[in-house]
Design a protein around this motif. Structure first.
Motif, PDB file in Angstrom:
ATOM      1  N   PHE A  12       0.856  -1.185   0.000  1.00  0.00           N
ATOM      2  CA  PHE A  12       0.000   0.000   0.000  1.00  0.00           C
ATOM      3  C   PHE A  12       0.892   1.236   0.000  1.00  0.00           C
ATOM      4  O   PHE A  12       1.899   1.281   0.709  1.00  0.00           O
ATOM      5  CB  PHE A  12      -0.900   0.040   1.242  1.00  0.00           C
ATOM      6  N   ARG A  13       0.478   2.231  -0.767  1.00  0.00           N
ATOM      7  CA  ARG A  13       1.175   3.525  -0.725  1.00  0.00           C
ATOM      8  C   ARG A  13       0.228   4.542  -0.081  1.00  0.00           C
ATOM      9  O   ARG A  13      -0.891   4.736  -0.541  1.00  0.00           O
ATOM     10  CB  ARG A  13       1.565   3.987  -2.117  1.00  0.00           C
ATOM     11  N   VAL A  14       0.700   5.178   0.992  1.00  0.00           N
ATOM     12  CA  VAL A  14      -0.116   6.120   1.753  1.00  0.00           C
ATOM     13  C   VAL A  14       0.587   7.474   1.787  1.00  0.00           C
ATOM     14  O   VAL A  14       1.764   7.565   2.162  1.00  0.00           O
ATOM     15  CB  VAL A  14      -0.352   5.624   3.191  1.00  0.00           C
ATOM     16  N   CYS A  15      -0.128   8.518   1.383  1.00  0.00           N
ATOM     17  CA  CYS A  15       0.399   9.884   1.485  1.00  0.00           C
ATOM     18  C   CYS A  15       0.069  10.423   2.876  1.00  0.00           C
ATOM     19  O   CYS A  15      -1.078  10.341   3.319  1.00  0.00           O
ATOM     20  CB  CYS A  15      -0.237  10.786   0.426  1.00  0.00           C
ATOM     21  N   MET A  16       1.060  10.964   3.549  1.00  0.00           N
ATOM     22  CA  MET A  16       0.866  11.446   4.917  1.00  0.00           C
ATOM     23  C   MET A  16       1.468  12.839   5.101  1.00  0.00           C
ATOM     24  O   MET A  16       2.460  13.182   4.450  1.00  0.00           O
ATOM     25  CB  MET A  16       1.527  10.502   5.924  1.00  0.00           C
ATOM     26  N   THR A  17       0.888  13.583   6.019  1.00  0.00           N
ATOM     27  CA  THR A  17       1.504  14.814   6.492  1.00  0.00           C
ATOM     28  C   THR A  17       2.454  14.454   7.626  1.00  0.00           C
ATOM     29  O   THR A  17       2.476  13.322   8.121  1.00  0.00           O
ATOM     30  CB  THR A  17       0.441  15.787   7.011  1.00  0.00           C
ATOM     31  N   PRO A  30      -3.598  14.572  -5.171  1.00  0.00           N
ATOM     32  CA  PRO A  30      -4.898  14.257  -5.788  1.00  0.00           C
ATOM     33  C   PRO A  30      -4.772  13.374  -7.028  1.00  0.00           C
ATOM     34  O   PRO A  30      -5.540  12.423  -7.202  1.00  0.00           O
ATOM     35  CB  PRO A  30      -5.462  15.643  -6.136  1.00  0.00           C
ATOM     36  N   LYS A  31      -3.783  13.669  -7.892  1.00  0.00           N
ATOM     37  CA  LYS A  31      -3.592  12.856  -9.096  1.00  0.00           C
ATOM     38  C   LYS A  31      -3.153  11.439  -8.745  1.00  0.00           C
ATOM     39  O   LYS A  31      -3.555  10.463  -9.401  1.00  0.00           O
ATOM     40  CB  LYS A  31      -2.549  13.512 -10.003  1.00  0.00           C
ATOM     41  N   MET A  32      -2.338  11.299  -7.710  1.00  0.00           N
ATOM     42  CA  MET A  32      -1.874   9.978  -7.293  1.00  0.00           C
ATOM     43  C   MET A  32      -3.042   9.128  -6.792  1.00  0.00           C
ATOM     44  O   MET A  32      -3.130   7.941  -7.070  1.00  0.00           O
ATOM     45  CB  MET A  32      -0.803  10.112  -6.207  1.00  0.00           C
ATOM     46  N   LEU A  33      -3.958   9.748  -6.050  1.00  0.00           N
ATOM     47  CA  LEU A  33      -5.129   9.029  -5.570  1.00  0.00           C
ATOM     48  C   LEU A  33      -6.043   8.636  -6.729  1.00  0.00           C
ATOM     49  O   LEU A  33      -6.592   7.536  -6.763  1.00  0.00           O
ATOM     50  CB  LEU A  33      -5.897   9.882  -4.562  1.00  0.00           C
ATOM     51  N   GLU A  34      -6.189   9.530  -7.678  1.00  0.00           N
ATOM     52  CA  GLU A  34      -7.069   9.275  -8.821  1.00  0.00           C
ATOM     53  C   GLU A  34      -6.538   8.144  -9.695  1.00  0.00           C
ATOM     54  O   GLU A  34      -7.290   7.292 -10.176  1.00  0.00           O
ATOM     55  CB  GLU A  34      -7.215  10.550  -9.640  1.00  0.00           C
ATOM     56  N   SER A  35      -5.214   8.119  -9.901  1.00  0.00           N
ATOM     57  CA  SER A  35      -4.617   7.132 -10.795  1.00  0.00           C
ATOM     58  C   SER A  35      -4.385   5.787 -10.128  1.00  0.00           C
ATOM     59  O   SER A  35      -4.163   4.786 -10.814  1.00  0.00           O
ATOM     60  CB  SER A  35      -3.286   7.657 -11.329  1.00  0.00           C
ATOM     61  N   LYS A  48      -8.219  13.762   8.586  1.00  0.00           N
ATOM     62  CA  LYS A  48      -9.112  12.869   7.839  1.00  0.00           C
ATOM     63  C   LYS A  48      -8.291  11.922   6.967  1.00  0.00           C
ATOM     64  O   LYS A  48      -7.130  12.189   6.658  1.00  0.00           O
ATOM     65  CB  LYS A  48     -10.051  13.677   6.950  1.00  0.00           C
ATOM     66  N   GLN A  49      -8.920  10.828   6.579  1.00  0.00           N
ATOM     67  CA  GLN A  49      -8.342   9.997   5.531  1.00  0.00           C
ATOM     68  C   GLN A  49      -9.179  10.202   4.271  1.00  0.00           C
ATOM     69  O   GLN A  49     -10.410  10.304   4.321  1.00  0.00           O
ATOM     70  CB  GLN A  49      -8.255   8.533   5.932  1.00  0.00           C
ATOM     71  N   HIS A  50      -8.482  10.276   3.127  1.00  0.00           N
ATOM     72  CA  HIS A  50      -9.108  10.592   1.854  1.00  0.00           C
ATOM     73  C   HIS A  50      -8.798   9.498   0.841  1.00  0.00           C
ATOM     74  O   HIS A  50      -7.686   8.960   0.824  1.00  0.00           O
ATOM     75  CB  HIS A  50      -8.570  11.922   1.304  1.00  0.00           C
ATOM     76  N   TRP A  51      -9.767   9.218  -0.021  1.00  0.00           N
ATOM     77  CA  TRP A  51      -9.550   8.266  -1.107  1.00  0.00           C
ATOM     78  C   TRP A  51     -10.420   8.664  -2.295  1.00  0.00           C
ATOM     79  O   TRP A  51     -11.431   9.361  -2.132  1.00  0.00           O
ATOM     80  CB  TRP A  51      -9.841   6.829  -0.671  1.00  0.00           C
ATOM     81  N   HIS A  52     -10.009   8.224  -3.483  1.00  0.00           N
ATOM     82  CA  HIS A  52     -10.756   8.589  -4.684  1.00  0.00           C
ATOM     83  C   HIS A  52     -11.986   7.698  -4.818  1.00  0.00           C
ATOM     84  O   HIS A  52     -11.981   6.537  -4.404  1.00  0.00           O
ATOM     85  CB  HIS A  52      -9.880   8.449  -5.927  1.00  0.00           C
ATOM     86  N   GLU A  53     -13.024   8.240  -5.442  1.00  0.00           N
ATOM     87  CA  GLU A  53     -14.278   7.503  -5.581  1.00  0.00           C
ATOM     88  C   GLU A  53     -14.119   6.223  -6.394  1.00  0.00           C
ATOM     89  O   GLU A  53     -14.901   5.285  -6.239  1.00  0.00           O
ATOM     90  CB  GLU A  53     -15.337   8.398  -6.222  1.00  0.00           C
ATOM     91  N   ARG A  54     -13.075   6.148  -7.224  1.00  0.00           N
ATOM     92  CA  ARG A  54     -12.838   4.916  -7.987  1.00  0.00           C
ATOM     93  C   ARG A  54     -12.584   3.724  -7.074  1.00  0.00           C
ATOM     94  O   ARG A  54     -12.827   2.579  -7.452  1.00  0.00           O
ATOM     95  CB  ARG A  54     -11.638   5.095  -8.916  1.00  0.00           C
ATOM     96  N   TYR A  55     -12.060   3.975  -5.883  1.00  0.00           N
ATOM     97  CA  TYR A  55     -11.655   2.887  -4.994  1.00  0.00           C
ATOM     98  C   TYR A  55     -12.566   2.760  -3.774  1.00  0.00           C
ATOM     99  O   TYR A  55     -12.211   2.105  -2.806  1.00  0.00           O
ATOM    100  CB  TYR A  55     -10.196   3.102  -4.563  1.00  0.00           C
TER     101      TYR A  55
END
Length: 295
Positions: free
Chosen positions: A94-99, A133-138, A268-275
């Motif tokens: 899994f790849r997770v983007c974090m602050t 955002p693009k990474m989540l979408e793709s 919050k945790q965010h994810w794209h609607e595709r997933y």
């Protein structure tokens, strides 16, 4: 065309790496190389060229990505009802983007939980950036966790916890003992972390509104080493409460409520609607949510 080749094509495009694509798909590197050779013969194009930055796509590859992903999405839609993710047996990454905040607060708990319930699952952490955002979408990233108000249309989100700000100084600070006054706050030297998601812009905006100027003597790009820095100097830092709690455990510091009312914010945790319905993504989101529901 073996449909499995499309998945390999997409994974190499996402990872820019033959070895990482093999790890994510649970296949040996030699099988990925053989598949790439078949794809190159089929399309009459090199597709991916090895460079110092990894396997970079050719222009023809870039033109193929969208239709290949559409085909894969159709296949997933057909089989989605039968899709099952077994964390105990899974060997995916899994790849997770974090602050910086979630890196400090969430990551240790997440890795401990994964070692218990999904021992073969791997995690790759990357910083929140304008590319998130693009990474989540793709599909280049599975989740983004932190304070990211810019993620709106096309993204789902779940609030994990609320944050408020606190002030941190060293335990034996020569001028700040049992309380922090407005005068002390104005006079002391401050360190500011400008990392994305740290919420510093909220603090600055409110202090500007109140007409309060901080005596900022140090700007930092992230929270790396901040505990030792504050514990060994007279500097003050204003940080989200859970970051402060972490500093309290690892460094000789003490916490104070700010002498001014500062706004809070939500992690919050965010994810794209595709997933939204992807079984592995749903499982990871539930693991992260449970970590905070237990607190």
């Amino acid at each position: 065309m073996d449909l499995k080749l499309l998945s390999i094509f997409d994974e190499v495009y996402k990872t820019r790496s033959v070895s990482r694509a093999g790890e994510n798909l649970g296949m040996p590197q030699s099988s990925i190389s053989i598949a790439l050779a078949r794809l190159r013969r089929h399309f009459g194009d090199p597709l991916f060229v090895r460079t110092s930055d990894g396997m970079q796509p050719t222009p023809h590859t870039t033109s193929l990505v969208a239709p290949v992903r559409q085909a894969l999405e159709l296949l997933r839609a057909v089989t989605r009802q039968q899709a099952i993710f077994d964390p105990a047996k899974a060997q995916r990454s899994f790849r997770v983007c974090m602050t910086g905040i979630t890196h400090l607060v969430l990551l240790p708990q997440l890795m401990n939980r994964l070692s218990e319930v999904a021992p073969s699952v791997r995690v790759e952490i990357t910083h929140i950036s304008s590319r998130t955002p693009k990474m989540l979408e793709s599909g280049d990233a599975d989740l983004a966790v932190g304070f990211m108000p810019e993620l709106e249309a096309g993204f789902y989100q779940q609030k994990l916890f609320d944050q408020r700000f606190v002030c941190v100084v060293r335990k034996d600070h020569p001028r700040i003992h049992s309380r922090l006054t407005q005068g002390m706050f104005r006079r002391e030297k401050h360190v500011v972390v400008s990392a994305a998601g740290a919420g510093n812009e909220l603090v600055e905006r409110e202090l500007d509104r109140l007409g309060v100027q901080r005596n900022i003597s140090l700007h930092l790009p992230d929270f790396l080493g901040i505990g030792a820095l504050v514990a060994q100097t007279d500097l003050m830092i204003t940080v989200p409460e859970r970051v402060a709690e972490t500093l309290l455990r690892i460094a000789e510091v003490k916490l104070f409520k700010p002498p001014f009312t500062l706004p809070g914010f939500a992690i919050k945790q965010h994810w794209h609607e595709r997933y939204q319905q992807d079984p592995s993504n749903k499982w990871l989101r539930s693991v992260i949510a449970d970590l905070f529901l237990e607190r």
